[in-house]
Write a protein that holds these residues in place. Structure first.
Motif, short mmCIF file in Angstrom:
data_model
loop_
_atom_site.label_atom_id
_atom_site.label_comp_id
_atom_site.label_asym_id
_atom_site.label_seq_id
_atom_site.Cartn_x
_atom_site.Cartn_y
_atom_site.Cartn_z
N ILE A 1 39.16 -28.60 -24.91
CA ILE A 1 38.83 -27.20 -25.24
C ILE A 1 39.67 -26.50 -23.53
CG2 ILE A 1 38.32 -24.69 -25.48
CD1 ILE A 1 37.99 -25.60 -28.20
N SER B 1 40.39 -24.91 -20.88
CA SER B 1 39.34 -23.79 -21.01
C SER B 1 41.01 -22.03 -20.61
CB SER B 1 38.47 -23.68 -20.33
OG SER B 1 38.97 -24.25 -18.97
N PHE C 1 42.63 -21.33 -23.60
CA PHE C 1 41.15 -21.13 -24.62
C PHE C 1 42.63 -22.39 -26.30
CE2 PHE C 1 37.94 -19.94 -27.09
CZ PHE C 1 36.76 -19.83 -26.91
N TRP D 1 37.59 -23.37 -35.17
CA TRP D 1 36.17 -22.92 -34.66
C TRP D 1 34.73 -23.02 -35.29
CZ3 TRP D 1 38.87 -22.71 -30.08
CH2 TRP D 1 39.68 -22.82 -29.54
N GLU E 1 33.15 -24.33 -31.26
CA GLU E 1 31.96 -23.16 -30.99
C GLU E 1 30.85 -23.19 -30.74
OE1 GLU E 1 29.35 -19.96 -30.75
OE2 GLU E 1 30.12 -21.48 -32.68
#
Length: 421
Positions: free
Chosen positions: A328, A330, A333, A393, A397
């Protein structure tokens, strides 16, 4: 061939089934340990965009593995005067991953052969530099063992071996990489497939599992969460496959709750049935069932509970690696690949493992896609179930949430499937 007392099998040497000979470059290569090399074109040097990178052949190696020399999934014949390298994606040993994430420091290679020739062991480092480690002459029926250390493999590198025949054919009967028994033994996994209106794919994968009892033996359940209108249980041949799996097969029909809803159901059921792991699988895939045993062996040896994922190859270009784990960004995102060269994928039929230096690095990831991802149920008990995020996601996640709770994800080379990319 079973492991000797005090040793357990980490990874068996395997070859493609008859239906998968187009994937030969992932299992074996004709010729020596190094083979040909490739270089970047002058055009790429002037305009280094990944989509424009081109590779030009510097050497030549037109020899190919003879398909009719594949004797079984674990046995192959090397014709007189020829060489065969097992320094390939599915048969080289990813030593740096075992060094980083498990308790292992020493391993053993066991090779059983028939005929006259030689066995030569090689290793690489994170830069892809190749070094000869050991070798032995073999003749008649021979069992050859090599004691090997993985202590030097800090940030990358693989082990593998080559075969060369002389004075007649040399047959590799079986070979495997061994290590000390896992820290946790007798563990089981629920193999869970989420499907929606792809019953042919789903049934084919269950049939593949039925044909590989070593993988099926590790399963507490094979669980299909069917969210479609074309039910797997209504397909021709389902009754036959169900009879082969017996009580290990269970089908749950539920409304279409998206991928995360299907996988969440499988994760919940795995906790409830007492499994140690749940292996999440997409329906539209073709499995390499040996991956299940490799992931279980790796997980059982990890220093702490670890999410272990498999890589994805392109179902329509089967020698092409599409993903080897996910990261990912950051700042933006957004999901990405752990190495820039993966932005244009990698075709092993063009440049094999030994010819591709960047593939020898160890890549650490943030999460692994749920096309093939094994999660300890102890992690699920602590972290919980995934959020209902469809179509993307849910897996990312969950990987980030698990990492925040102290559980890392490892995308394990040599464990993979083919997926519609």
């Amino acid at each position: 061939m079973s492991a000797a007392p005090g040793w357990s099998t980490l990874q068996r040497v395997i070859f493609p089934p008859e239906s998968g000979v187009d994937t030969m470059s992932l299992y074996a290569d004709a010729g020596p340990a190094t083979g040909v090399r490739f270089k970047e074109s002058d055009e790429f040097a002037r305009n280094p965009k990944p989509v424009e990178q081109k590779l030009h052949l510097v050497g030549s190696n037109t020899r190919e593995v003879h398909v009719d020399d594949l004797l079984s999934r674990q046995s192959v014949r090397v014709r007189s005067g020829e060489q065969l390298s097992l320094g390939t994606y599915f048969n080289a040993f990813p030593a740096s991953y075992w060094r980083r994430w498990t308790h292992l420091r020493d391993i053993r290679l066991v090779v059983e052969t028939s005929g006259r020739g030689s066995v030569t062991v090689y290793k690489s480092n994170a830069r892809g530099t190749i070094q000869r480690v050991d070798g032995a002459r073999v003749e008649d029926d021979a069992r050859t063992e090599f004691e090997l250390s993985i202590k030097p493999f800090g940030d990358g590198g693989w082990y593998w071996f080559d075969l060369a025949s002389s004075g007649g054919d040399l047959v590799l009967k079986e070979a495997r990489w061994e290590g000390p028994p896992p820290v946790r033994t007798g563990e089981t996994v629920t193999i869970q497939i989420t499907t929606m209106d792809k019953p042919d794919f789903c049934l084919a994968n269950v049939r593949t599992l039925a044909g590989h009892p070593e993988a099926l033996e590790l399963a507490r359940e094979v669980l299909i969460v069917d969210q479609g209108s074309r039910k797997v249980a209504d397909q021709p041949g389902f009754a036959e496959v169900a009879a082969l799996l017996g009580p290990k097969l269970r089908v749950i029909d539920q409304a279409n709750l998206g991928g995360s809803g299907g996988f969440a159901r499988g994760m919940y059921e795995s906790v409830e049935n007492g499994s140690d792991y749940v292996l999440l699988l997409d329906d539209d895939v073709v499995m390499e069932p040996e991956s299940i045993m490799r992931m279980m062996a790796f997980s059982g040896s990890c220093k702490s509970p670890t999410i272990v994922g498999g890589h994805m190859f392109d179902l329509y270009s089967r020698s092409t690696l599409y993903s080897m784990g996910e990261t990912i960004d950051s700042r933006r995102f957004s999901p990405g690949q752990p190495h820039r060269d993966m932005q244009m994928r990698h075709d092993f039929s063009v440049s094999n493992l030994r010819q591709t230096p960047w593939l020898h690095r160890r890549f650490d990831v943030d999460y692994n896609g749920w096309w093939m991802c094994m999660i300890p149920t102890s992690v699920i008990r602590q972290v919980g179930l995934p959020l209902p995020l469809f179509i993307k996601w849910d897996d990312s996640e969950y990987g980030l949430r698990a990492r925040a709770a102290g559980f890392r994800t490892v995308s394990l080379p040599g464990a993979a499937l083919w997926h519609i990319s």
